[in-house]
Every structure is written in C-alpha cells, then in structure tokens.
Design a protein around this motif. Structure first.
Motif: not given
Length: 314
Positions: A125, A128, A69, A72
C-alpha cells in the motif's frame, strides 16, 4: 494461511506476471515507434499485459491480500494504455519517462511478492500510494497529447527511467565502509549516533531523488532505534544501500524502496533478536532447500538438520 492448492495457483500467477512484465519491458524499449505505428497490435499487447496482471491479481487477493497493491497499479497502467491502444499518437520524452516509471513500480511490487520474505500489505500500500500520482500524470499527459492541449517534445531515443547518478556505487561504498566497521563493534549510544550521522553523507549523493532520500531516511531511523541490534542492522542496511546505489547508477531510482525488514527495524516495537530470520517456506521440497541455503549459514543448517532428524525419529 494459503493452502497447498492456493500456493500452486499463486505460483502460476507469478510466472504469468513475469511473462507479462517481459512484454511490457519489450514494448517500452521502442515505445515512441509503437505508439505512433498504424499497426496497433504491439500497443494492444502492452495494454493486454497490464490487463492480464490486473485481472489475475484481483482473483487472488483473498489468498494473498498483498496482491491488492499489484492489482491497483496494474489497473492504473491499463487505464493509461487504454486511451491509446487503438489510436496512433506521437509519444514524447515525457510519455517515455512516465511509462517507464509506472512499469518500474509494478515490477518492484511483483518482484517483492516473489521474494522469500514476500510483500506485506502495508508495504504494498505504501509503494502504490506513493506511485499513483505518476500514473495520474501519464494518463493526463496522454489525454492532452490526443486532444492537442499538449505539444509533443522531442521523442526520447532511450527507454527512459530516472537520470543516472554517476559513480553512485563508489560514493555509497565510501560511506558504507565506516558504517560497516561501526556496526561490527559492540553497541553503545554514542557509536549508534555516530553511525546514524553517516546517513547525512548518503543523502548528499542524490539530493533530488526522492526514492533514495526515502530509503536513507528509513535507514537512519533504523540505525537510530536503540531496539534494533547491530548484527541485524549490518545484514540489512549494507545490502539494501548497495543494491540501491546500483539502481541509482543505472538510472533506475524509481525501483528503490525500503524492505519490510528495514521499515520494521525503524519501528518502536520490541527489540529484534539478532538471530531472527523471517522466511516463507514453499510447498516444493526442492525450493525449500534453496530457501534454507540462502537464509542460513552452515552452522545453522547443521543445527536445523539435527532437529529435523530428531523429530522424524520421535
């Protein structure tokens, strides 16, 4: 489980990430000037900071999957800064606000990963995914400014962030007092419903602030869950709401997010024992002591010491 060598590498990454966050923070304090200046080195430094976090986190995702994450969102921030690192641009208030929001998300993920409880893949997750539209908006707005499609607004003089909520801590504390009193009493369905109802007052404190609304709704779900014991709720809920209230008042609402512990309390899984504590044991003995002191009270530490002595002698 990460090996001792993996833990050392991850520790080095966390230290490096902290330094890169400091570089980003310094740049954000004077972002309009940095973006408009013919000297591109300060802007390139910010770009490289995001690039460094992205690259390092990518290499360590196998040892620590939750870093995906961080990889990302740092990649998205790098993409945003890449378009303007070599070209001066007049940054308006929208650029400053969005850049600060993107920074706060990255900082939040890294700080969670550094904490004793760590950052779970699921929570990483979730944070993000919720934040990616902000990065999209920043990248698009920068592209529009460079192409002339957007007319710059008056550049913000401050570092941006979300709008402060005046007296948020005092208002939240006023609600937390009866909540704390209720959670200190023996459990009952009626009392649980009454305490959960207090979340309605908390929602009204910052009605348009999505991170706060999400935290309060998660809190409501945890309190309403009959499998979540009052002692655990008291230790988790009160602390998180107080910390979030301080962020609201400081104009840093984008850094608000429910912890893994709070999310689990609202799940439908089995009852969590009132004495359960989830901790991560570091490799350094001195750091182990610090974690134990922060996690357990005096009586619990005495019991742990006695068990250790017993096992060492056996």
């Amino acid at each position: 489980m990460p090996t001792s060598q993996d833990q050392k590498i991850i520790a080095i990454f966390m230290e490096e990430a902290g330094e890169r966050l400091e570089e980003l923070s310094t740049g954000l304090k004077d972002l309009p000037k940095i973006m408009a200046d013919s000297d591109r080195e300060p802007m390139i430094t910010m770009y490289r900071a995001a690039h460094s976090i992205k690259g390092a986190s990518a290499m360590l995702t196998q040892q620590m999957p939750s870093l995906a994450s961080i990889n990302k969102v740092s990649k998205r921030l790098e993409d945003c800064f890449k378009s303007v690192k070599d070209t001066p641009i007049k940054a308006d208030s929208k650029v400053v606000t969005l850049s600060n929001k993107c920074y706060e998300v990255l900082k939040n993920l890294i700080e969670r990963a550094q904490s004793p409880s760590g950052l779970s893949v699921e929570m990483g997750e979730k944070i993000a995914k919720a934040a990616l539209p902000v990065y999209d908006m920043l990248e698009k707005h920068l592209a529009d400014l460079m192409s002339g499609k957007a007319t710059p607004a008056v550049a913000a003089a401050s570092s941006g962030g979300s709008k402060p909520v005046p007296s948020a801590l005092a208002k939240v504390t006023a609600v937390l007092k009866p909540m704390l009193q209720g959670l200190s009493k023996p459990e009952s369905p009626a009392l649980r419903k009454q305490i959960a109802g207090l979340c309605g007052h908390l929602l009204k404190i910052a009605p348009g602030v999505e991170p706060w609304q999400n935290l309060v709704k998660t809190t409501h779900g945890a309190i309403a869950n009959p499998k979540a014991p009052f002692p655990v709720l008291k230790n988790t809920v009160i602390k998180e709401l107080q910390q979030a209230a301080k962020l609201l008042e400081a104009g840093k609402a984008d850094a608000i997010a429910p912890s893994d512990a709070l999310v689990k309390l609202g799940s439908s899984q089995g009852r969590v024992p009132a004495t359960a504590k989830e901790i991560t044991i570091p490799a350094d003995p001195k750091e182990v002591v610090k974690v134990l002191l922060k996690t357990f009270n005096k009586k619990e530490l005495q019991a742990i010491t006695q068990l250790l002595i017993k096992h060492i002698k056996s």
